[in-house]
Write a protein that holds these residues in place. Structure first.
Motif, mmCIF file in Angstrom:
data_model
loop_
_atom_site.group_PDB
_atom_site.id
_atom_site.type_symbol
_atom_site.label_atom_id
_atom_site.label_comp_id
_atom_site.label_asym_id
_atom_site.label_seq_id
_atom_site.Cartn_x
_atom_site.Cartn_y
_atom_site.Cartn_z
ATOM 1 N N ILE A 171 92.310 68.187 25.622
ATOM 2 C CA ILE A 171 91.633 68.768 24.453
ATOM 3 C C ILE A 171 91.689 70.272 24.658
ATOM 4 O O ILE A 171 90.967 70.837 25.493
ATOM 5 C CB ILE A 171 90.174 68.264 24.326
ATOM 6 N N MET A 172 92.601 70.899 23.923
ATOM 7 C CA MET A 172 92.841 72.344 24.103
ATOM 8 C C MET A 172 91.782 73.085 23.281
ATOM 9 O O MET A 172 91.960 73.293 22.092
ATOM 10 C CB MET A 172 94.238 72.700 23.596
ATOM 11 N N ASP A 173 90.710 73.465 23.913
ATOM 12 C CA ASP A 173 89.597 74.032 23.136
ATOM 13 C C ASP A 173 89.261 75.452 23.588
ATOM 14 O O ASP A 173 89.431 75.799 24.759
ATOM 15 C CB ASP A 173 88.368 73.113 23.292
ATOM 16 N N TYR A 178 95.518 67.359 21.846
ATOM 17 C CA TYR A 178 94.766 67.324 20.593
ATOM 18 C C TYR A 178 95.009 68.677 19.921
ATOM 19 O O TYR A 178 94.537 69.712 20.380
ATOM 20 C CB TYR A 178 93.286 67.178 20.939
ATOM 21 N N ALA A 179 95.775 68.670 18.837
ATOM 22 C CA ALA A 179 96.113 69.934 18.180
ATOM 23 C C ALA A 179 95.319 70.156 16.900
ATOM 24 O O ALA A 179 95.083 71.295 16.502
ATOM 25 C CB ALA A 179 97.606 69.976 17.868
ATOM 26 N N PHE A 180 94.933 69.046 16.241
ATOM 27 C CA PHE A 180 94.177 69.186 14.980
ATOM 28 C C PHE A 180 93.460 67.865 14.721
ATOM 29 O O PHE A 180 94.093 66.815 14.601
ATOM 30 C CB PHE A 180 95.152 69.506 13.835
ATOM 31 N N SER A 181 92.143 67.923 14.634
ATOM 32 C CA SER A 181 91.382 66.684 14.451
ATOM 33 C C SER A 181 91.134 66.427 12.966
ATOM 34 O O SER A 181 91.243 67.336 12.132
ATOM 35 C CB SER A 181 90.045 66.780 15.187
ATOM 36 N N ASN A 197 88.790 68.862 11.683
ATOM 37 C CA ASN A 197 89.160 70.282 11.589
ATOM 38 C C ASN A 197 89.459 70.741 10.151
ATOM 39 O O ASN A 197 89.514 71.941 9.883
ATOM 40 C CB ASN A 197 90.345 70.614 12.512
ATOM 41 N N ARG A 215 87.188 73.396 8.454
ATOM 42 C CA ARG A 215 87.249 74.843 8.761
ATOM 43 C C ARG A 215 87.649 75.632 7.507
ATOM 44 O O ARG A 215 88.179 75.059 6.553
ATOM 45 C CB ARG A 215 88.262 75.088 9.880
ATOM 46 N N ARG A 260 89.419 68.779 29.317
ATOM 47 C CA ARG A 260 88.947 69.542 28.154
ATOM 48 C C ARG A 260 88.609 70.950 28.637
ATOM 49 O O ARG A 260 87.903 71.121 29.633
ATOM 50 C CB ARG A 260 87.705 68.919 27.503
ATOM 51 N N ARG A 307 82.295 67.027 25.513
ATOM 52 C CA ARG A 307 82.326 65.928 24.546
ATOM 53 C C ARG A 307 83.777 65.553 24.234
ATOM 54 O O ARG A 307 84.708 66.298 24.539
ATOM 55 C CB ARG A 307 81.576 66.294 23.273
ATOM 56 N N SER A 356 84.810 64.581 21.043
ATOM 57 C CA SER A 356 85.156 65.027 19.688
ATOM 58 C C SER A 356 86.171 64.114 18.987
ATOM 59 O O SER A 356 87.161 64.576 18.427
ATOM 60 C CB SER A 356 85.684 66.473 19.720
HETATM 61 C C1 IPE Z 1 88.532 69.381 19.244
HETATM 62 O O1 IPE Z 1 88.031 70.668 19.257
HETATM 63 C C2 IPE Z 1 89.770 69.300 18.421
HETATM 64 C C3 IPE Z 1 90.941 70.009 18.955
HETATM 65 C C4 IPE Z 1 91.013 70.618 20.096
HETATM 66 C C5 IPE Z 1 92.102 69.965 18.119
HETATM 67 P P1 IPE Z 1 86.926 71.160 18.196
HETATM 68 O O2 IPE Z 1 86.662 72.574 18.504
HETATM 69 O O3 IPE Z 1 87.354 70.829 16.823
HETATM 70 O O4 IPE Z 1 85.700 70.224 18.583
HETATM 71 P P2 IPE Z 1 84.135 70.460 18.401
HETATM 72 O O5 IPE Z 1 83.911 70.817 16.964
HETATM 73 O O6 IPE Z 1 83.738 71.559 19.323
HETATM 74 O O7 IPE Z 1 83.522 69.154 18.799
#
Ligand code: IPE
Ligand code: IPE
Ligand code: MG
Length: 266
Positions: free
Chosen positions: A30-32, A74-77, A80, A83, A200, A206, A208
């Motif tokens: 999860i690239m966050d 995870y590039a786009f949920s 998302n 946004r 993550r 989490r 997500s």
């Molecule tokens: C998870 O990150 C989705 C991706 C990495 C594509 P988000 O930033 O969307 O997740 P939340 O909102 O912090 O849970």
């Protein structure tokens, strides 16, 4: 002092600590933290997403060189989309630009690329480049790179349930034949082995809505580093940490055999 050499030495030091026989073959990420990275620097969030692409390239290379076989990012949920439209449009554009630019090298490296998620809401040009990239690389077998876009774990599970219900009402399967194996084979990940490790970044603890079924027994590693700052050093740290874990799968393998006295049950 040569800073680059110090960094390389540190990376090599970590690399030596990795047991190549116990590598996680499939790593989910999860690239966050792209937005926060940019904001911290007084830049628009889009800069964070761009920088994130460079990091992804580095991590793919490092994982392949190490001997991992699958990376799922995870590039786009599905969430998302909520946004601001400008950010969503930027990301969609970025996906096609990056794919156009990188597909040649991906193919030369014998990497198979697969997009996981509902692609129907994306513009035609993105869907076309995705489809041509997937067919170009479909026979590559060195490495599998899964990109989750417009992906949601719950939506995936509902989709499988619907498909199995349809097959059942068409008489193709009996309800009693539905089991974990069949369910798994219908998932968007197409029955590939579950990730042994989930990383993550950005310190969020989490899932997500990522790979809800597939992560049932994955080891979770949370890195406090924001994705655009993530690097080989942090990646190897995650793998070393993973290798120190005792994966019990509900059993008690951690205890030496015979160490649990019968009297302890009474
Ligand atoms: C998870 O990150 C989705 C991706 C990495 C594509 P988000 O930033 O969307 O997740 P939340 O909102 O912090 O849970
Ligand atoms: C992850 O970084 C990338 C995507 C979800 C597309 P974010 O954009 O979620 O960055 P933060 O979490 O807001 O910092
Ligand atoms: Mg985020």
């Amino acid at each position: 002092m040569n800073l680059e050499k110090v960094v390389d030495d540190k990376i090599n030091e970590l690399l030596m600590k990795i047991d190549k026989q116990k590598l996680p073959k499939h790593i989910a990420i999860i690239m966050d933290g792209n937005g926060r990275w940019a904001i911290k620097r007084g830049l628009p969030r889009s800069f964070g997403h761009k920088q994130g692409v460079n990091v992804l390239k580095k991590i793919l290379k490092a994982s392949k060189n190490l001997g991992c076989k699958v990376i799922t990012v995870y590039a786009f949920s599905t969430e998302n989309w909520s946004r601001p439209i400008k950010e969503v449009e930027f990301l969609i554009n970025l996906f096609s630009e990056v794919l156009k630019k990188e597909i040649k090298e991906i193919h030369e490296e014998s990497t198979k690329i697969k997009f996981i998620g509902d692609l129907t809401p994306f513009p035609k040009n993105l869907r076309e480049i995705i489809s041509s990239s997937e067919s170009l690389t479909k026979n590559n077998n060195e490495f599998l790179f899964n990109v989750c876009v417009n992906y949601g774990g719950r939506q995936e599970i509902v989709k499988v349930a619907k498909e199995l219900a349809l097959k059942s009402s068409a008489g193709e399967i009996k309800p009693s034949e539905i089991n974990e194996e069949l369910f798994n084979s219908e998932l968007l990940t197409g029955g590939i082995k579950d990730p042994e490790l989930l990383i993550r970044t950005s310190g969020e603890k989490r899932i997500s809505n990522f790979l809800l079924w597939q992560l049932a027994y994955s080891e979770i590693y949370i890195s406090d580093v924001l994705w655009p700052e993530f690097n080989e050093h942090e990646f190897f740290k995650a793998i070393i940490d993973y290798q120190s874990r005792n994966r019990r799968f509900g059993g008690i393998e951690s205890l030496p055999t015979g160490s649990f006295e019968d009297s302890q049950y009474s």
